[in-house]
Design an enzyme around this catalytic site. Structure first.
Site, PDB file in Angstrom:
ATOM      1  N   TYR A 120       0.826  -1.204   0.000  1.00  0.00           N
ATOM      2  CA  TYR A 120       0.000   0.000   0.000  1.00  0.00           C
ATOM      3  C   TYR A 120       0.864   1.259   0.000  1.00  0.00           C
ATOM      4  CZ  TYR A 120      -4.028  -3.034   1.053  1.00  0.00           C
ATOM      5  OH  TYR A 120      -5.004  -3.995   1.007  1.00  0.00           O
ATOM      6  N   LYS A 167       6.020 -13.800   4.245  1.00  0.00           N
ATOM      7  CA  LYS A 167       6.214 -14.673   3.087  1.00  0.00           C
ATOM      8  C   LYS A 167       7.659 -14.475   2.638  1.00  0.00           C
ATOM      9  CE  LYS A 167       4.329 -17.267  -0.248  1.00  0.00           C
ATOM     10  NZ  LYS A 167       3.613 -18.510  -0.206  1.00  0.00           N
ATOM     11  N   ASP A 199       0.183 -17.590   3.624  1.00  0.00           N
ATOM     12  CA  ASP A 199      -0.836 -18.360   2.887  1.00  0.00           C
ATOM     13  C   ASP A 199      -1.266 -19.590   3.685  1.00  0.00           C
ATOM     14  OD1 ASP A 199       1.743 -19.299   2.489  1.00  0.00           O
ATOM     15  OD2 ASP A 199       1.514 -19.690   0.348  1.00  0.00           O
ATOM     16  N   ASP A 223      -4.744  -6.851   6.275  1.00  0.00           N
ATOM     17  CA  ASP A 223      -6.037  -6.459   5.703  1.00  0.00           C
ATOM     18  C   ASP A 223      -6.848  -7.706   5.352  1.00  0.00           C
ATOM     19  OD1 ASP A 223      -8.013  -4.844   4.742  1.00  0.00           O
ATOM     20  OD2 ASP A 223      -6.945  -4.199   2.940  1.00  0.00           O
ATOM     21  N   ASP A 227     -10.179  -9.738   7.490  1.00  0.00           N
ATOM     22  CA  ASP A 227     -11.496  -9.940   6.859  1.00  0.00           C
ATOM     23  C   ASP A 227     -11.858 -11.427   6.861  1.00  0.00           C
ATOM     24  OD1 ASP A 227     -11.526  -7.205   6.266  1.00  0.00           O
ATOM     25  OD2 ASP A 227     -12.469  -7.526   4.314  1.00  0.00           O
TER      26      ASP A 227
END
Ligand code: NAI
Ligand code: MG
Length: 326
Positions: A120, A167, A199, A223, A227
């Site tokens: 971002y 990661k 992941d 983020d 969710d």
């Protein structure tokens, strides 16, 4: 002592759930001065600006800010607002509540999301016809700051397990630095921690959320994983968040403006009211924050409930029920 609170309802259900949180804050015994500001799609339509200077200044000067949600202009509102309050940490608790039909009823997670960089960063370019790039920025300073915040949060809130999401096997430079720095911080705290590839972590969180507590994440991972956790506990209507900086902070539900249900008066105000409870904690009204949380928990358990939780109550009815319990 009176605390000035900037109130920015924004668009869609932001206009419906923000007054609910203000009503709850008005019902407790703390002096607040609420000052309202505009932001989002509607004010952009009118003035050409999604975040007018006046609103920006309001948030900068206030003791804390309550933000509802913006629509299409969300990135133009929330990214600069997070910047205005100097927030480097996005705190997103995801808990299941007794009595609610959650996918995973034993969930008690807190995502500590790095709030300023990663993918971002906003550094995107078209380098050739049909070829666009994005620069993923990870700094040692921001990684250290978020890790210290996360481990301190775990200690202060009684979590005995911390997971560092990364990661680094693929993004060797950027997540390599994030991981290395966070591990170094972890070693200096008296808290158990683990590291996890983000992941695989997503899968483990779905199957065994009870194995996890505080999860420290780079920006995008935080983020998405938060969710995902919302889905485990009963939906976005339940997830509050805090954007915390050195001196200032902004509180908002994780959800957006929900155009599919906006204007019907049926949005679940819980996420926004729980965000107000986080604001109370931030201003060091711990007892009042607990009281608000318990009132919301009571209403979630016994009803009334909004349609997203299988009920048929309105936003106002749920808010009244929370206020009654206070
Ligand atoms: P969303 O969070 O607005 O809605 C996703 C789904 O969850 C919808 O079905 C919605 O009805 C439901 N939902 C969300 N909050 C709820 C609540 N309090 N009570 C009951 N149901 C609720 O996300 P979506 O649909 O991806 O985005 C809609 C708009 O919101 C977009 O314009 C997006 O840019 C904006 N957005 C703004 C954010 C912000 O201001 N921080 C964050 C996320 C999205
Ligand atoms: Mg999001």
């Amino acid at each position: 002592m009176t605390h000035e609170i900037a109130v920015i309802p924004g668009d869609g259900i932001g206009q419906e759930v923000t007054p609910a949180a203000v009503e709850v804050l008005e019902a407790i015994d703390v002096d607040f001065d609420f000052v309202e500001g505009e932001a989002g799609d509607a004010v952009k339509e009118e003035t050409g600006e999604a975040l007018p200077t006046q609103t920006r200044e309001l948030a900068a000067d206030a003791d804390a800010t309550l933000f509802g949600a913006a629509g299409e202009t969300a990135a133009d509102v929330i990214l600069p607002l997070r910047d205005v309050v100097g927030s480097f940490a996005n705190v997103r608790p995801a808990r299941s509540y007794p009595g609610l039909d959650a996918v995973q009823p034993d969930t008690d997670l807190v995502f500590i999301r790095e709030n300023t960089e990663g993918v971002y960063s906003g550094i995107e370019a078209e380098i050739d016809e049909g070829v666009r790039t994005l620069t993923r920025v990870i700094t040692e300073d921001a990684s250290r700051e978020i890790a210290e915040f996360g481990f301190r949060y775990a200690k202060q809130n009684g979590f005995d397990d911390v997971t560092i999401a990364h990661k680094a096997n693929v993004m060797r430079q950027t997540d390599g630095l994030f991981l290395e720095t966070a591990e170094e911080v972890g070693d200096s705290f008296d808290v158990d921690y683990d590291t996890a590839l983000m992941d695989a972590l997503a899968m483990h969180l779905v199957m065994h959320p009870e194995d996890y507590g505080v999860v420290i994440c780079p920006n995008l991972a935080g983020d998405m994983l938060s969710d995902l956790a919302a889905g485990l506990v009963g939906g976005l209507g339940l997830l509050p968040s805090a954007n915390v900086g050195e001196e200032n902070a902004l509180f908002e539900p994780v959800h957006g403006s929900a155009p599919d249900i906006a204007g019907q008066g049926i949005a679940n105000p819980s996420a926004m009211i729980l965000s107000a409870a986080m604001l109370l904690d931030h201003l060091e009204y711990g007892d009042e924050a607990t009281a608000v949380r318990e009132a919301v928990e009571g209403v979630l358990a016994d009803g009334p409930r909004t349609p997203d939780l299988g009920g048929d109550a309105s936003t106002d009815e749920v808010t009244e029920a929370v206020v009654d319990r206070l």
